[in-house]
Design a protein around this motif. Sequence first.
Motif, short mmCIF file in Angstrom:
data_model
loop_
_atom_site.label_atom_id
_atom_site.label_comp_id
_atom_site.label_asym_id
_atom_site.label_seq_id
_atom_site.Cartn_x
_atom_site.Cartn_y
_atom_site.Cartn_z
N TRP A 1 14.48 -4.66 2.00
CA TRP A 1 13.48 -3.79 2.63
C TRP A 1 12.99 -4.41 3.92
N ASP A 2 12.78 -5.71 3.87
CA ASP A 2 12.30 -6.43 5.05
C ASP A 2 13.38 -6.50 6.13
N ARG A 3 14.61 -6.69 5.68
CA ARG A 3 15.72 -6.89 6.60
C ARG A 3 16.15 -5.59 7.29
N HIS A 4 16.20 -4.51 6.51
CA HIS A 4 16.76 -3.26 7.04
C HIS A 4 15.73 -2.18 7.34
N TYR A 5 14.60 -2.22 6.65
CA TYR A 5 13.66 -1.08 6.74
C TYR A 5 12.23 -1.58 6.93
N LYS A 6 12.06 -2.51 7.82
CA LYS A 6 10.76 -3.18 7.97
C LYS A 6 9.64 -2.15 8.22
N GLY A 7 8.59 -2.24 7.43
CA GLY A 7 7.43 -1.38 7.60
C GLY A 7 7.59 0.02 7.02
N MET A 8 8.76 0.32 6.50
CA MET A 8 8.99 1.69 6.00
C MET A 8 8.68 1.85 4.52
N ILE A 9 8.86 0.77 3.74
CA ILE A 9 8.76 0.90 2.28
C ILE A 9 7.57 0.09 1.77
N GLU A 10 6.70 0.75 1.03
CA GLU A 10 5.59 0.04 0.40
C GLU A 10 5.72 0.19 -1.11
N TRP A 11 5.63 -0.95 -1.81
CA TRP A 11 5.70 -0.93 -3.27
C TRP A 11 4.34 -1.28 -3.84
N VAL A 12 3.83 -0.41 -4.71
CA VAL A 12 2.52 -0.66 -5.32
C VAL A 12 2.72 -0.90 -6.81
N LYS A 13 2.33 -2.08 -7.27
CA LYS A 13 2.56 -2.38 -8.69
C LYS A 13 1.51 -1.72 -9.57
N ALA A 14 1.84 -1.63 -10.86
CA ALA A 14 1.02 -0.87 -11.82
C ALA A 14 -0.42 -1.36 -11.87
N VAL A 15 -0.58 -2.66 -11.86
CA VAL A 15 -1.92 -3.23 -12.02
C VAL A 15 -2.87 -2.80 -10.89
N ASP A 16 -2.31 -2.48 -9.73
CA ASP A 16 -3.15 -2.09 -8.59
C ASP A 16 -3.53 -0.60 -8.58
N THR A 17 -2.92 0.18 -9.47
CA THR A 17 -3.24 1.61 -9.49
C THR A 17 -3.75 2.04 -10.86
#
Lengths: 425, 192
Positions: A234-250
């Motif tokens: 994600w960092d290498r190819h799609y920087k700033g495009m993908i956000e992952w939110v883990k279960a504990v935060d929602t």
Amino acid sequence: MNKINRRNFIKIAGAATAASAIGFPMIAAAAGKKQVVIVGGGTAGATAAKYIRRADASVEVTLIEPNKDYYTCYLSNEVIGGGRKLDSLKFGYDGLRKHGVTVVHDTVTAIDAKGQKVTTQGGKSFSYDRCIVAPGISFVDNIEGYDAAAMEKMPHAWKAGPQTALLRKQLEAMADGGTVLIAPPPNPFRCPPGPYERACQIASYLKTHKPKSKILIVDKKDKFSKQGLFTQAWDRHYKGMIEWVKAVDTGGGVKSVDAKTGTVFTEFEEYKPAVANIIPAQVAGSIAKVAGLTDDSGWCPVTGKTFESTIHKGIHVIGDAAIQAPLPKSGYAANSEAKVVAAAVVDLVNGREPGTPSWVNTCYSIVAPNDGISVAMVYNLVDGKVAKVEGSGGLTPMDSSPEDRAREVQYAYSWFNNITSDIFG
Amino acid sequence: MSARKTLAVLLGSGLLLAGAHVSGAPTATMLADTCAGCHGTDGASTGPATPSIAGMSEIYIVDSMKAFKSGERHSTVMGRIAKGYSEEEFKLMASVFAQQPVATTSQKTDATQVAAGDKLYGSNCEKCHDEKGSLADDDAGILYSQWLPYLQYSMEDFKAGSREMPKKMKKKVDKLSDADIEALLQFFASQQ
């Protein structure tokens, strides 16, 4: 040819087995052919059908599957990303028929373990000596409002086919600048790296065609398969495009949806994504429960050696529906389990003790057009249970070269071609 | 009793295979069947990049798997999988593939390059890769009709030193240009 070299030795040993088998006292009485009924014609069921016929063409194999065509889940993320046509994932059952498998397109409604009989919606019944159940997955109603109608608005695309095409269509119709929300399911589920590969494939499309768009992954988990490698991609190819939110935060991921307004709710937040890909929690395919093959988890407990149900004797459960950990719910594992069970079933109907099993899994994820990653493992039987062979397998190294990553993509395509011809060819 | 006589007695009584069951080793077929997911049913790969292993000699397969396992031969995924098996298990798997006929593929090749490769083959490769690379009599792999990307990866690895070249091969390869090598690979890949 007097010399016994290694190659001849095998041939001679093989001939000796055949000869000795004729005189084997436990060989089943010649009265009537042995019958195996297989419920479900996906990766596991179709492989088992073919491999039973390969091992012993005297065994009659009936495969019961409602659909005339099967769409593989594997590589369906490429269809969603636009790099592949859905038709390339479509396989029929003529190959199996050529191996002498009787393919019946019908839906199994009951399996009578005591009477050793399978009944279908079409009113037919099939007796068996051994039954193999490979129903894949069904969805759990764990997200409020995510009913059949909602699936048409917010596709899961977790069973390949029309759902895959629908998600692709929505991505094509989406305006630049929108958000794609992916809601991965809790463990255990089919294809553990799948949701995260999907994020890569969608991002790859958006990067070229709709570069102002974003992907939000609202997870039911706090960690996931190949996480380091995906995060790197994600960092290498799609920087700033993908956000992952883990279960504990929602507060536990997506709780409910309102398909009419296109709203997705967590405990604390609400989202109005342009496209919502909601993947519900999963259990064994519904016939497994109907047949009483599931436990409280919703999956099917089986023995390690032959994947025979620990609830109902004479029925083997393979593929995603089985509790087969540490084997993952993957296509390769299903194919591998099916071969072990095919050999075991051939032994059992012939009155022989099944041999020692061996399994392999390899899962590729294509994270960018020339960037592939994988996880692999070899498994054996230890104390009656499936176990990872110590020191084997593992992940693509984080620092593997771009050349190796490009090769892994080609190996992923090779895997797809080979496994599908191994199953359906 | 000589070793050969013992073997004959074992074979005659069928004890040999019964013994294998008791000892808990998976059968050769059980092990070899797990390879099909990537290398094709019976080792005949449908491509595009994973090599066909059908018809390769036992020696070649066992040596390759040992080199993958130790890391001596570069790989992406094969080395990780090789670490799950013993040499005895490699031998069992290899015994299955060695009995298979060499697989024939259908792939696009460039006719001009194939013709150029054909001219180079006799003096550079034929001694060890006999009958257009289809003969697996010793430690040579199967090149006949082999998938082109696999052949290309192999040569990249040989030249990069991440896979050891036999001395005789290195002598020849050092004298060939990149274009020559590509022509040769196309020649092998084109065989039907």
